[in-house]
Design a protein around this motif. Structure first.
Motif, short mmCIF file in Angstrom:
data_model
loop_
_atom_site.label_atom_id
_atom_site.label_comp_id
_atom_site.label_asym_id
_atom_site.label_seq_id
_atom_site.Cartn_x
_atom_site.Cartn_y
_atom_site.Cartn_z
N UNK A 198 3.67 0.85 -4.43
CA UNK A 198 3.09 2.17 -4.14
C UNK A 198 1.91 2.34 -5.09
N UNK A 199 0.95 3.15 -4.71
CA UNK A 199 -0.25 3.27 -5.53
C UNK A 199 0.02 3.81 -6.93
N UNK A 200 -0.74 3.33 -7.88
CA UNK A 200 -0.70 3.84 -9.25
C UNK A 200 -2.02 4.51 -9.53
N UNK A 201 -1.92 5.43 -10.41
CA UNK A 201 -3.12 6.17 -10.75
C UNK A 201 -3.37 6.10 -12.23
N UNK A 202 -4.60 5.85 -12.59
CA UNK A 202 -4.94 5.84 -14.02
C UNK A 202 -6.07 6.81 -14.26
N UNK A 203 -5.97 7.56 -15.31
CA UNK A 203 -7.05 8.47 -15.68
C UNK A 203 -7.83 7.80 -16.80
N UNK A 204 -9.12 7.56 -16.53
CA UNK A 204 -9.93 6.82 -17.50
C UNK A 204 -10.83 7.79 -18.25
N UNK A 213 -10.71 9.10 -12.21
CA UNK A 213 -9.41 8.62 -11.77
C UNK A 213 -9.54 7.29 -11.03
N UNK A 214 -8.71 6.36 -11.43
CA UNK A 214 -8.74 5.02 -10.85
C UNK A 214 -7.44 4.82 -10.06
N UNK A 215 -7.56 4.33 -8.86
CA UNK A 215 -6.36 4.10 -8.06
C UNK A 215 -6.13 2.62 -7.85
N UNK A 216 -4.93 2.19 -8.15
CA UNK A 216 -4.54 0.80 -7.96
C UNK A 216 -3.59 0.78 -6.77
N UNK A 217 -4.03 0.16 -5.69
CA UNK A 217 -3.18 0.15 -4.50
C UNK A 217 -2.60 -1.26 -4.32
N UNK A 218 -1.54 -1.37 -3.54
CA UNK A 218 -0.96 -2.70 -3.32
C UNK A 218 -2.00 -3.69 -2.79
N UNK A 219 -1.81 -4.94 -3.13
CA UNK A 219 -2.74 -5.99 -2.72
C UNK A 219 -2.92 -6.05 -1.20
N UNK A 233 -1.32 0.84 5.19
CA UNK A 233 -0.82 2.17 4.86
C UNK A 233 -1.51 2.75 3.63
N UNK A 234 -1.72 1.88 2.65
CA UNK A 234 -2.20 2.40 1.38
C UNK A 234 -3.71 2.55 1.30
N UNK A 235 -4.41 1.96 2.25
CA UNK A 235 -5.86 2.16 2.24
C UNK A 235 -6.20 3.63 2.43
N UNK A 236 -5.28 4.34 3.09
CA UNK A 236 -5.55 5.77 3.29
C UNK A 236 -5.66 6.50 1.95
N UNK A 237 -5.06 5.94 0.91
CA UNK A 237 -5.14 6.57 -0.41
C UNK A 237 -6.53 6.51 -1.01
N UNK A 238 -7.29 5.53 -0.55
CA UNK A 238 -8.60 5.41 -1.18
C UNK A 238 -9.73 5.69 -0.18
#
Ligand SMILES: Nc1nc2c(ncn2[C@@H]2O[C@H](COP(=O)(O)OP(=O)(O)OP(=O)(O)O)[C@@H](O)[C@H]2O)c(=O)[nH]1
Ligand SMILES: [Mg+2]
Length: 342
Positions: A198-204, A213-219, A233-238
């Motif tokens: 599931x996507x992870x979020x990092x605040x830089x 905000x940086x989003x790390x989505x599944x490969x 599915x997860x591309x919708x997050x970005x």
């Protein structure tokens, strides 16, 4: 679940307004006045708590460490009819769009997209000093009012975060490792594909006032558009991110070629953008930064060859980095900052 699912930043805090200062019981003492009258002053009001939108903020990161916000009490009144000072109101700055819920009732108290300032807790009133209670029948009251209590309330803050930078790449190329290098996020990292589910979020952090905000989505893997791997599915997050960071796996022993990988990912992004799936424009016209991670495993000549092949393809400069040795991570960060704020 909505396709446009975004990330939610959350925090729980306690806020309390100040108690009013107590009224004073005091009597005049003067050399020539045998029975001085009451002269106790009123207490000052306790401070109130306000929430205020600060347009420089875009996360609830500030609330990860400080969780209690207590406004000061009013100062008690004193003799000679001196009124105590009011407590100075406490103003809590939040990003626009922060939703503030009462933890206990789970009710929405205020949506900070609709107002820019909101009084959440009223400070307690100051107590009246004994001067106030003087009447014709009671010339020397010996009591004063205590200050009124403030209010205390536990709140849940929620903010929908929209990522500024989306990391795209094959599984296992080091996306999560990069996010953990740049932010306080601690996603799972392991040497096998599809570690991130599931996507992870990092605040830089950029400086004291700015962060993104940086989003790390599944490969992503070839055939994602036909449902391979974790699919789209997860591309919708970005979808709404304006900058994509392509992370290529530089490991020369993994039987893959970074340039080939890049083209395959681009192809999948193009496929994603077909049809009516993407409402925010094609995923291939995002601002793009390309880095080759795991460069610690590459020799100078291997790097030169890759760089040249990339240029031959008409692509821009690629950035060789290593999340493991931290090589060129600052250079890459500056490139990202330049794109995010351009
Ligand atoms: N040598 C080397 N290994 C790295 C580097 N960055 C990450 N790794 C390793 O690569 C493996 C995969 O890292 P992850 O960060 O989990 O990769 P990912 O892209 O998030 O993978 P998925 O979540 O499966 O898509 C881990 O074993 C990391 O330790 C690097 O710069 N150099
Ligand atoms: Mg990962």
């Amino acid at each position: 679940m909505s396709k446009k699912m975004s990330f939610i930043d959350k925090a729980q805090i306690l806020v309390a307004s100040g108690k009013g200062g107590a009224g004073s019981v005091s009597f005049r003492r003067e050399a020539m006045v045998p029975r001085g009258g009451p002269d106790g002053g009123d207490g000052g009001a306790g401070a109130s708590v306000f929430f205020e939108v600060d347009h420089n903020l875009n996360t609830l990161l500030n609330f990860k460490f400080k969780k209690k916000f207590l406004a000061p009490n009013g100062i008690p009144g004193r003799g000679q009819k001196m009124t105590g000072a009011d407590g100075e109101d406490l103003i809590i700055k939040v990003p626009k769009g922060t939703l503030i819920f009462n933890t206990e009732t789970e009710k929405l108290v205020v949506d900070m997209a609709e107002v820019s300032r909101f009084k959440l807790c009223q400070g307690g009133r100051g107590g009246k000093g004994n001067t106030f209670f003087k009447t014709s029948v009671n010339q020397a009251p010996t009591h004063a009012q205590p200050g009124e209590d403030g209010e205390e309330i536990q709140l849940n803050l929620e903010l929908k975060l929209l990522a500024d930078v989306g990391l795209v790449g094959f599984p296992n190329c080091g996306k999560s490792t990069l996010v953990s290098c740049y932010s306080a996020a601690r996603p799972k990292i392991a040497n096998y594909p599809f570690t991130t589910l599931t996507p992870n979020l990092g605040v830089v952090k950029v400086d004291e006032l700015k962060n993104f905000v940086m989003a790390d989505i599944p490969g992503i893997i070839p055939g994602a558009h036909q449902g391979e791997g974790l699919g789209f599915e997860f591309l919708s997050h970005i979808e709404r991110t304006s900058v994509f960071l392509h992370v290529l796996d530089g490991d020369p022993h993994n039987q893959r070629d970074p340039i080939d990988d890049y083209q395959k990912i681009r192809f999948e992004l193009e496929e994603y953008s077909k049809g009516d799936r993407n409402k925010f424009g094609s995923l291939t016209d995002r601002k793009e930064i390309i880095c080759v991670n795991k460069s610690d495993l590459l020799s100078d000549s291997q790097r030169n060859e890759l760089r040249q092949r990339f240029l031959d393809l008409g692509q821009k400069e690629i950035c060789f980095v290593s999340a493991a040795t931290r090589e060129s991570l600052d250079t890459l960060k500056n490139k990202i900052i330049a794109e995010v704020y351009s």
